[in-house]
Design an enzyme around this catalytic site. Structure first.
Site, PDB file in Angstrom:
ATOM      1  N   TYR A 174       0.839  -1.203   0.000  1.00 38.04           N
ATOM      2  CA  TYR A 174       0.000   0.000   0.000  1.00 38.04           C
ATOM      3  C   TYR A 174       0.869   1.246   0.000  1.00 38.04           C
ATOM      4  O   TYR A 174       0.677   2.157  -0.816  1.00 38.04           O
ATOM      5  CB  TYR A 174      -0.908  -0.022   1.233  1.00 38.04           C
ATOM      6  CG  TYR A 174      -1.593   1.301   1.507  1.00 38.04           C
ATOM      7  CD1 TYR A 174      -2.550   1.806   0.630  1.00 38.04           C
ATOM      8  CD2 TYR A 174      -1.302   2.036   2.650  1.00 38.04           C
ATOM      9  CE1 TYR A 174      -3.185   3.017   0.875  1.00 38.04           C
ATOM     10  CE2 TYR A 174      -1.929   3.240   2.912  1.00 38.04           C
ATOM     11  CZ  TYR A 174      -2.866   3.729   2.028  1.00 38.04           C
ATOM     12  OH  TYR A 174      -3.484   4.928   2.270  1.00 38.04           O
ATOM     13  N   ALA A 175       1.828   1.310   0.909  1.00 34.83           N
ATOM     14  CA  ALA A 175       2.719   2.469   0.976  1.00 34.83           C
ATOM     15  C   ALA A 175       3.534   2.614  -0.299  1.00 34.83           C
ATOM     16  O   ALA A 175       3.758   3.725  -0.790  1.00 34.83           O
ATOM     17  CB  ALA A 175       3.649   2.344   2.182  1.00 34.83           C
TER      18      ALA A 175
END
Length: 357
Positions: A174-175
């Protein structure tokens, strides 16, 4: 916000209304932003895929609120149910809307879910964001704003996190997709001279929040007499940002498009040397421990939680703290709602929405 424009030499005033295109408009943050913009007199064009990542009925209830906020019988709020991956339809919507401002909030969210379904993050956060960027390139709005996340700071240990700190070590997919988004946005800002601001959100919470977020899960479980999972044995800290503070920050940033070669003086500005592009933290810089946060919820509910203490999960970090100096320099505003106030407002909304006495 409405602008009065005088035409010719006569005394007639012509009122024009600004148009914002908001992706993820049925989501937690998109809903609150659209409602604020409608209250300020904007026309809002909303896009949302209405995915079932969480209860779609909550998204539908938010849309009902927005249709009411836009005024029955008016076109102040227009909604398109479409996935960002549908490039042709996204291009068509941009062509019809010709927005003054674009705020891109749609994404596959959730740090932990990225361990279970990583492909969803590639499809939505990379392919979907690219399609939005193409729409922006063609429509050339005054300002393009897009959501990033504090998760891009990854393995950084120096606090507070500053916008010019290195973000080379994301520890979740996600990051990583959000870090990639920032780089993609920069390239288009440079190539097509598109004023672009990416904002890094810090643990946003409040009424109408997502059911997969900690506050929502804790309140639901405590009221049901069920245990709550506390990761990291409760030793984690988060820079909790109340939703109204975040929306106030975003609406002020809308009016502050970056200009190449014009950094804020006297502060460490993230303005690019090669593009009208900037990244801005949105957080108050006042971290709260997870256990004190839970104790605040318990006091508000008048019940104690059944605590299930667990080790850190993959992708979690011990602490997040935002530097809000750049945000304040740009907008004159710094988030300041206390956790006690924010939790109280969330619990009041939760009881009302679910008709709990």
């Amino acid at each position: 916000m409405r602008r009065i424009c005088r035409l010719g030499t006569g005394s007639m005033n012509v009122t024009t209304t600004r148009t914002a295109l908001v992706t993820g408009v049925a989501g937690f943050i998109g809903f609150h932003l659209a409602r604020r913009l409608l209250a300020d007199g904007w026309v809002v064009i909303g896009i949302d895929g209405m995915t079932d990542y969480y209860d779609v009925r909550l998204k539908q209830a938010r849309l009902t609120q927005l249709r009411g906020a836009g005024g029955e019988g008016t076109n102040a709020f227009r909604f398109h149910e479409v996935m960002l991956e549908d490039a042709a339809r996204i291009a068509e919507i941009f062509g019809e809307a010709k927005p003054d401002t674009v705020v891109h909030l749609a994404a596959q969210a959730g740090v932990r879910y990225s361990l279970e379904n990583p492909r969803a993050y590639i499809d939505s956060n990379l392919t979907g964001t690219f399609n939005v960027m193409e729409g922006v390139r063609e429509s050339a709005p005054r300002h393009f704003l897009a959501a990033s996340t504090s998760s891009v700071y990854g393995a950084n240990t120096e606090m507070p996190f500053g916008e010019t700190d290195r973000t080379d070590h994301p520890i979740t997919l996600y990051a990583a997709t959000k870090k990639a988004n920032e780089a993609m946005l920069h390239s288009y800002a440079h190539l097509w001279n598109l004023p672009t601001t990416a904002f890094r959100f810090f643990t946003v919470y409040g009424p109408w929040g997502r059911p997969d977020m900690a506050l929502f899960k804790f309140v639901k479980a405590i009221l049901a007499g069920e245990p709550i999972d506390i990761y990291g044995e409760g030793r984690m800290k988060r820079d909790f940002t109340y939703i109204d503070d975040l929306i106030e920050s975003v609406t002020r940033l809308i009016e502050t498009p970056p200009e190449a070669g014009k950094p804020v003086e006297g502060i460490d500005d993230s303005l690019s040397p090669a593009a009208p592009w900037r990244v801005v933290n949105i957080g108050g810089g006042q971290p709260v421990g997870l256990l004190p946060f839970i104790e605040t919820i318990e006091r508000e509910l008048g019940r104690e939680a059944i605590r299930n203490m667990l080790p850190m999960q993959k992708g979690d970090v011990r602490e997040t703290v935002a530097s809000a100096d750049l945000l304040q320099a740009l907008t004159g505003y710094r988030p300041g709602t206390t956790v006690e106030e924010g939790v109280q407002r969330f619990v009041a909304w939760y009881r009302d929405y679910y008709a709990i006495g």
